[in-house]
Design an enzyme around this catalytic site. Structure first.
Site, PDB file in Angstrom:
ATOM      1  N   ASP A  29      46.149   5.396 -12.730  1.00  0.00           N
ATOM      2  CA  ASP A  29      45.119   4.935 -11.810  1.00  0.00           C
ATOM      3  C   ASP A  29      44.707   3.526 -12.238  1.00  0.00           C
ATOM      4  O   ASP A  29      44.959   3.112 -13.374  1.00  0.00           O
ATOM      5  CB  ASP A  29      43.928   5.905 -11.874  1.00  0.00           C
ATOM      6  CG  ASP A  29      42.748   5.420 -11.075  1.00  0.00           C
ATOM      7  OD1 ASP A  29      42.921   5.120  -9.880  1.00  0.00           O
ATOM      8  OD2 ASP A  29      41.644   5.332 -11.644  1.00  0.00           O
ATOM      9  N   ASP A  31      41.313   1.436 -10.958  1.00  0.00           N
ATOM     10  CA  ASP A  31      39.878   1.220 -11.150  1.00  0.00           C
ATOM     11  C   ASP A  31      39.264   2.312 -12.016  1.00  0.00           C
ATOM     12  O   ASP A  31      39.406   3.497 -11.736  1.00  0.00           O
ATOM     13  CB  ASP A  31      39.177   1.176  -9.799  1.00  0.00           C
ATOM     14  CG  ASP A  31      39.575  -0.047  -8.991  1.00  0.00           C
ATOM     15  OD1 ASP A  31      39.267  -1.163  -9.438  1.00  0.00           O
ATOM     16  OD2 ASP A  31      40.187   0.129  -7.922  1.00  0.00           O
TER      17      ASP A  31
END
Length: 236
Positions: A29, A31
């Site tokens: 991922d 953010d």
């Protein structure tokens, strides 16, 4: 869209990464996991929430980890999806232009350099322009394999993005470990049949398979056959 819902303050961290065991590929991922974009996310989404008569603090509890249109659908359930999609395009442009305070998660530059030759992919709810802008602002190398918002038909917590990332790398879901910080991301990874290493204090609330406060103590080792493991914690 960024990282994670606010967890309970009493959430205890999970086991160290080494407890996850052997794997073959990493799905990352962005953010909240590689990039700290919380300040920018809050500026844009607080303004959006106020403009729609919503409590911004409550809105931020569901905003992170999902694509913007999915957040809008959750917060404004009676609004036509066409309006959500159109407004999401506007917000993506705002977020792409707002890079003030976007910095790497602690340890992220060294981590990304260390896994450069290992199978890994970026799987993010940001679109390609936003992902590029934030990775560049944080001074992080962009992975060659990446699954952005344009690549999928469903937002996290749907597992589509992670399944697509695994397929593009050529590995089965059970051979992949996901690094995530949000509830939506952890849910998506589990739905894909993957193990989860939670990154950061927020991730601890969602019971990942293992947990690390940041990326400074997340080290991946590869043996001659390509099997990957996380190195044991330092014991000073």
């Amino acid at each position: 869209m960024p990282s994670s819902e606010t967890p309970a303050a009493t959430a205890a961290p999970g086991p160290h990464p080494e407890t996850i065991g052997p794997f073959r590929a990493l799905l990352l991922d962005m953010d909240g996991t590689l990039v700290n974009s919380d300040a920018a996310v809050e500026r844009v989404w607080r303004s959006w929430a106020v403009g729609h008569g919503l409590d911004p603090d409550e809105a931020l509890k569901v905003v992170h980890g999902r694509q913007g249109y999915a957040t809008m659908a959750a917060l404004l359930p009676d609004r036509p999806m066409e309006e959500n999609l159109a407004e999401n395009r506007q917000l993506l442009a705002q977020e792409t232009a707002d890079l003030d305070g976007v910095v790497p998660i602690a340890g992220a530059p060294a981590f990304m350099d260390a896994v450069a030759a290992l199978p890994h992919a970026l799987v993010t709810s940001a679109d390609a322009a936003l992902a590029t802008a934030r990775m560049n602002a944080a001074g992080l190398r962009m992975p060659d394999t990446r699954v952005t918002a344009e690549c999928v038909g469903a937002s996290k917590p749907d597992p589509e993005g992670f399944l697509k990332g695994a397929a593009e790398l050529g590995f089965a879901p059970e051979d992949c470990v996901v690094l995530e910080d949000s509830e939506a991301g952890v849910t998506a990874a589990r739905a894909a049949g993957m193990r989860v290493l939670g990154i950061g204090p927020r991730a601890a609330a969602f019971a990942p398979d293992a947990h690390a406060p940041d990326l400074t103590d997340v080290h991946v080792r590869a043996d001659a056959s390509g099997v990957l493991t996380f190195a044991p914690a330092r014991r000073d």
